[in-house]
Write a protein that holds these residues in place. Structure first.
Motif, PDB file in Angstrom:
ATOM      1  N   GLU A  74      34.988  44.771  31.048  1.00 34.65           N
ATOM      2  CA  GLU A  74      35.178  45.979  31.845  1.00 34.65           C
ATOM      3  C   GLU A  74      34.147  45.985  32.959  1.00 34.65           C
ATOM      4  O   GLU A  74      32.973  45.708  32.744  1.00 34.65           O
ATOM      5  N   ASP A  75      34.614  46.309  34.169  1.00 40.57           N
ATOM      6  CA  ASP A  75      33.741  46.308  35.337  1.00 40.57           C
ATOM      7  C   ASP A  75      34.066  47.536  36.182  1.00 40.57           C
ATOM      8  O   ASP A  75      35.066  47.551  36.887  1.00 40.57           O
ATOM      9  N   ASP A  76      33.231  48.568  36.082  1.00 36.51           N
ATOM     10  CA  ASP A  76      33.420  49.807  36.856  1.00 36.51           C
ATOM     11  C   ASP A  76      34.813  50.403  36.670  1.00 36.51           C
ATOM     12  O   ASP A  76      35.571  50.575  37.620  1.00 36.51           O
ATOM     13  N   LYS A  89      37.478  49.194  35.684  1.00 40.55           N
ATOM     14  CA  LYS A  89      38.558  48.228  35.839  1.00 40.55           C
ATOM     15  C   LYS A  89      38.199  47.048  34.950  1.00 40.55           C
ATOM     16  O   LYS A  89      37.105  46.970  34.410  1.00 40.55           O
ATOM     17  N   PHE A  90      39.112  46.140  34.798  1.00 43.16           N
ATOM     18  CA  PHE A  90      38.867  44.991  33.945  1.00 43.16           C
ATOM     19  C   PHE A  90      38.909  43.711  34.770  1.00 43.16           C
ATOM     20  O   PHE A  90      39.701  43.591  35.706  1.00 43.16           O
ATOM     21  N   LEU A  91      38.038  42.788  34.415  1.00 43.21           N
ATOM     22  CA  LEU A  91      37.945  41.512  35.104  1.00 43.21           C
ATOM     23  C   LEU A  91      38.227  40.405  34.096  1.00 43.21           C
ATOM     24  O   LEU A  91      37.584  40.332  33.050  1.00 43.21           O
ATOM     25  N   THR A 104      38.417  36.325  33.394  1.00 45.40           N
ATOM     26  CA  THR A 104      37.918  35.045  33.868  1.00 45.40           C
ATOM     27  C   THR A 104      38.503  33.954  32.992  1.00 45.40           C
ATOM     28  O   THR A 104      38.370  33.997  31.773  1.00 45.40           O
ATOM     29  N   SER A 156      38.477  34.095  38.510  1.00 44.36           N
ATOM     30  CA  SER A 156      38.407  35.512  38.134  1.00 44.36           C
ATOM     31  C   SER A 156      39.512  36.309  38.804  1.00 44.36           C
ATOM     32  O   SER A 156      39.851  36.065  39.966  1.00 44.36           O
ATOM     33  N   PHE A 157      40.076  37.260  38.046  1.00 46.04           N
ATOM     34  CA  PHE A 157      41.137  38.128  38.534  1.00 46.04           C
ATOM     35  C   PHE A 157      40.896  39.544  38.031  1.00 46.04           C
ATOM     36  O   PHE A 157      40.444  39.731  36.905  1.00 46.04           O
ATOM     37  N   LYS A 158      41.238  40.537  38.841  1.00 42.93           N
ATOM     38  CA  LYS A 158      41.184  41.926  38.400  1.00 42.93           C
ATOM     39  C   LYS A 158      42.508  42.255  37.720  1.00 42.93           C
ATOM     40  O   LYS A 158      43.574  41.880  38.201  1.00 42.93           O
ATOM     41  N   ASN A 195      44.566  45.537  35.252  1.00 40.08           N
ATOM     42  CA  ASN A 195      44.555  46.987  35.063  1.00 40.08           C
ATOM     43  C   ASN A 195      44.104  47.427  33.680  1.00 40.08           C
ATOM     44  O   ASN A 195      43.655  48.553  33.512  1.00 40.08           O
ATOM     45  N   GLY A 208      44.828  41.700  30.558  1.00 41.30           N
ATOM     46  CA  GLY A 208      43.945  40.539  30.686  1.00 41.30           C
ATOM     47  C   GLY A 208      44.205  39.507  29.601  1.00 41.30           C
ATOM     48  O   GLY A 208      44.283  38.312  29.872  1.00 41.30           O
TER      49      GLY A 208
END
Length: 73
Positions: A38-40, A42-44, A46, A52-54, A56, A61
């Motif tokens: 989780e990144d701010d 949102k989810f990242l 790898t 790496s892709f964002k 939802n 993921g």
């Protein structure tokens, strides 16, 4: 003739990153597929190739990592 369906065991392990956030690593057998974190709000995602892709959601993921794995096998 169709092939018999084969079940695949997916393992998700959680580890703490250096910044204190949780990173979920995804494996099929002993093969590392990538991770989701989780990144701010949102989810990242790898991949094992460090792409790496964002995404939802956490589930999206995981699904994308499995799709990526099946495309190359």
């Amino acid at each position: 003739m169709s092939k018999a369906k084969k079940s695949i065991e997916v393992e998700i392990t959680e580890k703490k990153a250096g910044n204190g956030k949780t990173v979920s690593e995804v494996y099929i057998g002993k093969q590392f597929l990538g991770n989701v974190r989780e990144d701010d709000n949102k989810f990242l995602m790898t991949t094992a190739k460090n792409e790496s892709f964002k995404v939802n959601s956490f589930d999206e993921g995981i699904q994308e990592l499995i799709k990526e794995f099946h495309l190359h096998h």
